[in-house]
Design a protein around this motif. Structure first.
Motif, mmCIF file in Angstrom:
data_model
loop_
_atom_site.group_PDB
_atom_site.id
_atom_site.type_symbol
_atom_site.label_atom_id
_atom_site.label_comp_id
_atom_site.label_asym_id
_atom_site.label_seq_id
_atom_site.Cartn_x
_atom_site.Cartn_y
_atom_site.Cartn_z
ATOM 1 N N ASN A 52 -2.423 -3.771 3.196
ATOM 2 C CA ASN A 52 -3.586 -3.727 2.306
ATOM 3 C C ASN A 52 -4.149 -2.325 2.144
ATOM 4 O OD1 ASN A 52 -3.524 -6.505 1.918
ATOM 5 N ND2 ASN A 52 -4.724 -6.868 3.752
ATOM 6 N N TYR A 53 -4.032 -1.500 3.173
ATOM 7 C CA TYR A 53 -4.724 -0.221 3.182
ATOM 8 C C TYR A 53 -3.831 0.985 2.936
ATOM 9 C CZ TYR A 53 -8.172 -3.306 5.171
ATOM 10 O OH TYR A 53 -9.022 -4.347 5.362
ATOM 11 N N ASP A 54 -2.556 0.838 3.120
ATOM 12 C CA ASP A 54 -1.621 1.945 2.952
ATOM 13 C C ASP A 54 -1.063 1.891 1.530
ATOM 14 O OD1 ASP A 54 0.673 3.577 2.877
ATOM 15 O OD2 ASP A 54 1.091 3.231 4.996
ATOM 16 N N LYS A 55 -1.431 2.875 0.713
ATOM 17 C CA LYS A 55 -1.019 2.893 -0.694
ATOM 18 C C LYS A 55 0.506 2.898 -0.835
ATOM 19 C CE LYS A 55 -1.752 5.243 -5.049
ATOM 20 N NZ LYS A 55 -2.439 6.311 -5.759
ATOM 21 N N LEU A 56 1.182 3.676 -0.012
ATOM 22 C CA LEU A 56 2.640 3.731 -0.060
ATOM 23 C C LEU A 56 3.236 2.364 0.275
ATOM 24 C CD1 LEU A 56 5.264 5.288 -0.424
ATOM 25 C CD2 LEU A 56 5.079 6.012 1.972
ATOM 26 N N ARG A 58 1.796 -0.583 -0.126
ATOM 27 C CA ARG A 58 1.530 -1.483 -1.266
ATOM 28 C C ARG A 58 2.540 -1.249 -2.383
ATOM 29 N NH1 ARG A 58 -3.979 -0.059 -0.692
ATOM 30 N NH2 ARG A 58 -3.818 1.083 -2.639
ATOM 31 N N THR A 59 2.854 0.014 -2.639
ATOM 32 C CA THR A 59 3.843 0.341 -3.671
ATOM 33 C C THR A 59 5.208 -0.221 -3.292
ATOM 34 O OG1 THR A 59 2.628 2.339 -4.271
ATOM 35 C CG2 THR A 59 4.956 2.227 -4.911
ATOM 36 N N GLU A 62 5.221 -3.958 -3.828
ATOM 37 C CA GLU A 62 5.324 -4.285 -5.256
ATOM 38 C C GLU A 62 6.767 -4.130 -5.746
ATOM 39 O OE1 GLU A 62 2.465 -1.819 -7.261
ATOM 40 O OE2 GLU A 62 0.776 -2.805 -6.247
#
Length: 101
Positions: A52-56, A58-59, A62
């Protein structure tokens, strides 16, 4: 397995949800998914907080979802560890709904 994965596995194994057979830690292409029901083309992922918190992360999640959905024509459900541990019945009900669709 994490405590959340074990909690969910206890409820998914032995065809307990609509008679659907789930497998754990299954390789699909380049990925290993937490739980897989081939007859329903359903993947269930249980994610730790970093998802939830790590943008990489999450990417990556996805991209992984897109790959599983478009290449393998699978439906992917994601739940957090917290959801599974706090409300396991609710999580299983959502999985049952997906199986019934």
């Amino acid at each position: 397995m994490t405590p959340a994965e074990m909690t969910l596995w206890i409820r998914l194994r032995h065809k307990q949800v609509y008679g659907a057979q789930f497998f754990r830690q299954t390789r699909i292409g380049n990925y290993i998914v937490d739980f897989y029901c081939p007859s329903k083309k359903l993947v269930v992922e249980v994610d730790g907080g970093h998802h939830n918190y790590d943008k990489l992360q999450r990417t990556r999640d996805e991209e992984r979802n897109k790959y599983l959905e478009y290449v393998w024509k699978l439906r992917v459900l994601r739940f957090s560890n917290g959801d599974v541990l706090k409300s396991p019945d609710e999580v299983v009900n959502k999985i049952a709904e997906a199986i019934g669709d």
